[in-house]
Design a protein around this motif. Structure first.
Motif, PDB file in Angstrom:
ATOM      1  N   GLN A 344       0.823  -1.207   0.000  1.00 56.34           N
ATOM      2  CA  GLN A 344       0.000   0.000   0.000  1.00 56.34           C
ATOM      3  C   GLN A 344       0.862   1.263   0.000  1.00 56.34           C
ATOM      4  O   GLN A 344       0.542   2.249  -0.676  1.00 56.34           O
ATOM      5  CB  GLN A 344      -0.938  -0.007   1.205  1.00 56.34           C
ATOM      6  CG  GLN A 344      -2.018  -1.084   1.150  1.00 56.34           C
ATOM      7  CD  GLN A 344      -2.973  -0.908  -0.018  1.00 56.34           C
ATOM      8  OE1 GLN A 344      -3.236   0.210  -0.466  1.00 56.34           O
ATOM      9  NE2 GLN A 344      -3.503  -2.026  -0.528  1.00 56.34           N
ATOM     10  N   SER A 345       1.963   1.233   0.765  1.00 55.34           N
ATOM     11  CA  SER A 345       2.867   2.392   0.796  1.00 55.34           C
ATOM     12  C   SER A 345       3.525   2.584  -0.566  1.00 55.34           C
ATOM     13  O   SER A 345       3.673   3.709  -1.053  1.00 55.34           O
ATOM     14  CB  SER A 345       3.935   2.200   1.874  1.00 55.34           C
ATOM     15  OG  SER A 345       3.360   2.119   3.157  1.00 55.34           O
ATOM     16  N   PHE A 346       3.926   1.478  -1.194  1.00 57.56           N
ATOM     17  CA  PHE A 346       4.568   1.557  -2.510  1.00 57.56           C
ATOM     18  C   PHE A 346       3.625   2.163  -3.533  1.00 57.56           C
ATOM     19  O   PHE A 346       4.008   3.065  -4.285  1.00 57.56           O
ATOM     20  CB  PHE A 346       5.033   0.174  -2.963  1.00 57.56           C
ATOM     21  CG  PHE A 346       5.492   0.150  -4.394  1.00 57.56           C
ATOM     22  CD1 PHE A 346       6.789   0.523  -4.736  1.00 57.56           C
ATOM     23  CD2 PHE A 346       4.625  -0.230  -5.422  1.00 57.56           C
ATOM     24  CE1 PHE A 346       7.209   0.527  -6.062  1.00 57.56           C
ATOM     25  CE2 PHE A 346       5.038  -0.221  -6.743  1.00 57.56           C
ATOM     26  CZ  PHE A 346       6.331   0.152  -7.060  1.00 57.56           C
ATOM     27  N   ILE A 347       2.380   1.654  -3.599  1.00 60.66           N
ATOM     28  CA  ILE A 347       1.471   2.124  -4.641  1.00 60.66           C
ATOM     29  C   ILE A 347       1.121   3.593  -4.450  1.00 60.66           C
ATOM     30  O   ILE A 347       0.937   4.345  -5.418  1.00 60.66           O
ATOM     31  CB  ILE A 347       0.210   1.232  -4.704  1.00 60.66           C
ATOM     32  CG1 ILE A 347      -0.377   1.251  -6.125  1.00 60.66           C
ATOM     33  CG2 ILE A 347      -0.836   1.651  -3.699  1.00 60.66           C
ATOM     34  CD1 ILE A 347       0.480   0.579  -7.154  1.00 60.66           C
ATOM     35  N   LYS A 348       1.046   4.033  -3.198  1.00 61.25           N
ATOM     36  CA  LYS A 348       0.772   5.440  -2.930  1.00 61.25           C
ATOM     37  C   LYS A 348       1.918   6.319  -3.433  1.00 61.25           C
ATOM     38  O   LYS A 348       1.700   7.351  -4.079  1.00 61.25           O
ATOM     39  CB  LYS A 348       0.552   5.655  -1.429  1.00 61.25           C
ATOM     40  CG  LYS A 348       0.221   7.092  -1.056  1.00 61.25           C
ATOM     41  CD  LYS A 348      -0.019   7.226   0.440  1.00 61.25           C
ATOM     42  CE  LYS A 348      -0.339   8.673   0.820  1.00 61.25           C
ATOM     43  NZ  LYS A 348      -0.564   8.823   2.294  1.00 61.25           N
ATOM     44  N   GLN A 349       3.149   5.891  -3.138  1.00 63.72           N
ATOM     45  CA  GLN A 349       4.321   6.636  -3.606  1.00 63.72           C
ATOM     46  C   GLN A 349       4.425   6.601  -5.131  1.00 63.72           C
ATOM     47  O   GLN A 349       4.697   7.608  -5.775  1.00 63.72           O
ATOM     48  CB  GLN A 349       5.585   6.026  -2.996  1.00 63.72           C
ATOM     49  CG  GLN A 349       5.774   6.312  -1.520  1.00 63.72           C
ATOM     50  CD  GLN A 349       6.246   7.717  -1.277  1.00 63.72           C
ATOM     51  OE1 GLN A 349       7.075   8.251  -2.028  1.00 63.72           O
ATOM     52  NE2 GLN A 349       5.727   8.355  -0.225  1.00 63.72           N
ATOM     53  N   PHE A 350       4.174   5.436  -5.700  1.00 64.74           N
ATOM     54  CA  PHE A 350       4.321   5.243  -7.146  1.00 64.74           C
ATOM     55  C   PHE A 350       3.349   6.131  -7.927  1.00 64.74           C
ATOM     56  O   PHE A 350       3.744   6.825  -8.872  1.00 64.74           O
ATOM     57  CB  PHE A 350       4.095   3.771  -7.477  1.00 64.74           C
ATOM     58  CG  PHE A 350       4.139   3.449  -8.940  1.00 64.74           C
ATOM     59  CD1 PHE A 350       5.279   3.668  -9.700  1.00 64.74           C
ATOM     60  CD2 PHE A 350       3.024   2.900  -9.580  1.00 64.74           C
ATOM     61  CE1 PHE A 350       5.324   3.368 -11.056  1.00 64.74           C
ATOM     62  CE2 PHE A 350       3.049   2.590 -10.923  1.00 64.74           C
ATOM     63  CZ  PHE A 350       4.201   2.828 -11.661  1.00 64.74           C
ATOM     64  N   LEU A 351       2.093   6.147  -7.534  1.00 61.98           N
ATOM     65  CA  LEU A 351       1.097   6.929  -8.258  1.00 61.98           C
ATOM     66  C   LEU A 351       1.322   8.426  -8.137  1.00 61.98           C
ATOM     67  O   LEU A 351       0.880   9.198  -9.003  1.00 61.98           O
ATOM     68  CB  LEU A 351      -0.311   6.571  -7.764  1.00 61.98           C
ATOM     69  CG  LEU A 351      -0.795   5.162  -8.090  1.00 61.98           C
ATOM     70  CD1 LEU A 351      -2.174   4.912  -7.477  1.00 61.98           C
ATOM     71  CD2 LEU A 351      -0.839   4.923  -9.597  1.00 61.98           C
ATOM     72  N   ALA A 352       2.015   8.851  -7.094  1.00 66.68           N
ATOM     73  CA  ALA A 352       2.264  10.281  -6.883  1.00 66.68           C
ATOM     74  C   ALA A 352       3.488  10.789  -7.629  1.00 66.68           C
ATOM     75  O   ALA A 352       3.731  12.005  -7.667  1.00 66.68           O
ATOM     76  CB  ALA A 352       2.417  10.565  -5.396  1.00 66.68           C
ATOM     77  N   LEU A 353       4.259   9.886  -8.252  1.00 68.73           N
ATOM     78  CA  LEU A 353       5.476  10.306  -8.952  1.00 68.73           C
ATOM     79  C   LEU A 353       5.141  11.148 -10.177  1.00 68.73           C
ATOM     80  O   LEU A 353       4.138  10.924 -10.851  1.00 68.73           O
ATOM     81  CB  LEU A 353       6.289   9.090  -9.403  1.00 68.73           C
ATOM     82  CG  LEU A 353       6.867   8.191  -8.303  1.00 68.73           C
ATOM     83  CD1 LEU A 353       7.589   7.005  -8.925  1.00 68.73           C
ATOM     84  CD2 LEU A 353       7.800   8.972  -7.385  1.00 68.73           C
ATOM     85  N   GLU A 354       6.027  12.114 -10.472  1.00 69.00           N
ATOM     86  CA  GLU A 354       5.880  12.916 -11.687  1.00 69.00           C
ATOM     87  C   GLU A 354       6.213  12.062 -12.897  1.00 69.00           C
ATOM     88  O   GLU A 354       7.238  11.378 -12.935  1.00 69.00           O
ATOM     89  CB  GLU A 354       6.796  14.129 -11.641  1.00 69.00           C
ATOM     90  CG  GLU A 354       6.696  15.025 -12.872  1.00 69.00           C
ATOM     91  CD  GLU A 354       7.701  16.166 -12.872  1.00 69.00           C
ATOM     92  OE1 GLU A 354       7.661  16.982 -13.805  1.00 69.00           O
ATOM     93  OE2 GLU A 354       8.528  16.217 -11.948  1.00 69.00           O
ATOM     94  N   TYR A 355       5.357  12.110 -13.891  1.00 69.87           N
ATOM     95  CA  TYR A 355       5.600  11.376 -15.128  1.00 69.87           C
ATOM     96  C   TYR A 355       6.429  12.232 -16.073  1.00 69.87           C
ATOM     97  O   TYR A 355       6.015  13.322 -16.473  1.00 69.87           O
ATOM     98  CB  TYR A 355       4.268  11.003 -15.789  1.00 69.87           C
ATOM     99  CG  TYR A 355       4.409  10.400 -17.164  1.00 69.87           C
ATOM    100  CD1 TYR A 355       5.033   9.165 -17.352  1.00 69.87           C
ATOM    101  CD2 TYR A 355       3.911  11.057 -18.291  1.00 69.87           C
ATOM    102  CE1 TYR A 355       5.146   8.610 -18.612  1.00 69.87           C
ATOM    103  CE2 TYR A 355       4.022  10.507 -19.560  1.00 69.87           C
ATOM    104  CZ  TYR A 355       4.652   9.282 -19.714  1.00 69.87           C
ATOM    105  OH  TYR A 355       4.781   8.736 -20.976  1.00 69.87           O
ATOM    106  N   VAL A 356       7.619  11.752 -16.431  1.00 69.76           N
ATOM    107  CA  VAL A 356       8.507  12.506 -17.323  1.00 69.76           C
ATOM    108  C   VAL A 356       8.689  11.814 -18.671  1.00 69.76           C
ATOM    109  O   VAL A 356       9.252  12.396 -19.595  1.00 69.76           O
ATOM    110  CB  VAL A 356       9.883  12.730 -16.662  1.00 69.76           C
ATOM    111  CG1 VAL A 356       9.744  13.556 -15.403  1.00 69.76           C
ATOM    112  CG2 VAL A 356      10.593  11.406 -16.386  1.00 69.76           C
ATOM    113  N   GLY A 357       8.220  10.591 -18.790  1.00 65.10           N
ATOM    114  CA  GLY A 357       8.373   9.842 -20.027  1.00 65.10           C
ATOM    115  C   GLY A 357       9.648   9.018 -20.020  1.00 65.10           C
ATOM    116  O   GLY A 357      10.671   9.428 -19.464  1.00 65.10           O
TER     117      GLY A 357
END
Length: 415
Positions: A344-357
């Motif tokens: 749950q902690s991973f997915i929260k961090q992952f989805l909040a990351l900036e998408y740069v391509g």
């Protein structure tokens, strides 16, 4: 996206006759180089003006050809016959091209016409410019058993020439293959010794299927991808669709790149590498279509979305997580799961990351290698799962993001 990232096409090379870049007078005696056309015209469909006795008109003042462009009341007609202009220092295989103005007849691109030119009205340029004394549209150009007419097939072929380089397209040959229900149109242009064979499926609503011509490649590595709405999708090979339902139909693919495109081709909406032209695209019920689509019984998931700012804009998976696991980088087999809290902690961090391509991640200057890479499997409550790659040393992830210290700590703590 550049098609150099994709698989297995054999390129064909076709050299058409050299076409002249200079003007030629349609009143010159033509040299008949016309290839077979099925069938020959039988009737006059439209004439302008009506009531003219064509037997009193001189054929020396006429051009027979195809309408290849139309702008308001102007039409561009390119001759069906080549002319030998070598005696005047020109080419021996050049084609007449004339813009006719003030055309009031109901004519369309792709139609075959015969036009008598007003005497003294022709401007010596290329294309030449003039007015029509009389115009006749030829009909009967529909082979037995064909759904489309020759004009409809040519129109689709000309519509496929979207790269802006075909200023004056020359219809070199038109042929209907009844066995395969395919129209084959050879198109060239003056001043260029190359050309293209455009294949058009004999369906009223079909799209053109340009055959490969003049590709610089012998082999291209195709992945199973498609583009729709500006978003690029890749096939999820491991997806179990048993719990997924088709949503609304979005449309259909219009172009299959495999066997039809070279590596420098730029994908457009409706293009697919391996899906046949006309494959229907559907939403996945309950999911944002910019994340997932269904086509031909396969699941396609986003790989690139230029409008996304965060990973959450790519993956519509918030609240849908079942578990997070490690996979083998050798064969993709399941190794072990994250703890529930870590997942749950991973997915929260992952989805909040900036998408740069991914291109930015790949060109960041740090070498990405398999030595420090792990595969992370994200499994959803619907039973489907997808994989992301994570380079620990660079703290970089697919589909194109740089991780935080906390995310890095979560992953390394679960190894």
């Amino acid at each position: 996206m550049n098609a150099k990232h994709m698989i297995f096409i054999k390129c064909l090379f076709v050299m058409l006759m050299c076409l002249s870049g200079c003007g030629s007078n349609p009143k010159s005696a033509p040299v008949d180089s016309e290839s077979s056309v099925s069938p020959k015209p039988t009737l006059d469909a439209v004439s302008m003006p009506s009531g003219i006795d064509e037997s009193k008109l001189s054929n020396e003042d006429a051009i027979e050809g195809y309408i290849v462009k139309k702008e308001n009341s102007r039409i561009l007609v390119v001759g069906r016959h080549s002319t030998d202009d070598s005696v005047n220092g020109g080419m021996n295989d050049s084609y007449s091209a004339i813009w006719f103005s003030d055309v009031t007849a109901n004519v369309e691109i792709g139609q075959q016409v015969k036009i008598w030119i007003k005497y003294g009205e022709l401007m010596d340029s290329y294309p030449q410019q003039g007015e029509a004394e009389h115009l006749v549209v030829k009909s009967g150009l529909k082979p037995e058993g064909a759904r489309m007419s020759e004009a409809e097939a040519i129109l689709q072929a000309l519509t496929s020439l979207t790269d802006g380089s075909w200023e004056i397209p020359i219809i070199k040959d038109v042929h209907y293959d009844a066995a395969d229900s395919i129209w084959k149109i050879f198109i060239g242009q003056n001043g260029d010794n190359r050309g293209s064979e455009i294949q058009v499926s004999d369906e009223k609503d079909s799209k053109e299927i340009p055959a490969i011509r003049n590709c610089p490649d012998a082999i291209i590595d195709w992945a199973d991808v498609l583009q729709w709405g500006g978003v690029q999708y890749s096939r999820n090979d491991d997806a179990d669709l048993s719990k997924l339902k088709h949503g609304n139909k979005l449309g259909s693919t219009v172009y299959m790149m495999s066997d039809h495109a070279c590596s420098d081709y730029k994908t457009k909406d409706g293009d697919a590498t391996l899906l046949p032209t006309g494959t229907e695209l559907y939403e996945v019920e309950g999911y944002d279509p910019t994340y997932r689509l269904i086509a031909a019984g396969k699941l396609y998931e986003v790989s690139e979305n230029p409008k996304a700012k965060f990973i959450s804009d790519l993956y519509d998976i918030e609240g849908r997580l079942e578990k997070v696991s490690f996979e083998s980088t050798q064969d993709g087999s399941l190794l072990h799961d994250f703890s529930d809290v870590a997942a749950q902690s991973f997915i929260k961090q992952f989805l909040a990351l900036e998408y740069v391509g991914f291109e930015k991640v790949y060109s960041s200057g740090d070498q990405l290698s398999d030595k420090n890479k792990v595969f992370i499997r994200i499994t959803l409550k619907d039973g489907t799962h997808f994989r992301i790659s994570y380079w620990l040393d660079q703290n970089a992830l697919t589909p194109g993001a740089f991780g935080t210290k906390e995310l890095h700590s979560i992953v390394t703590g679960q190894l």
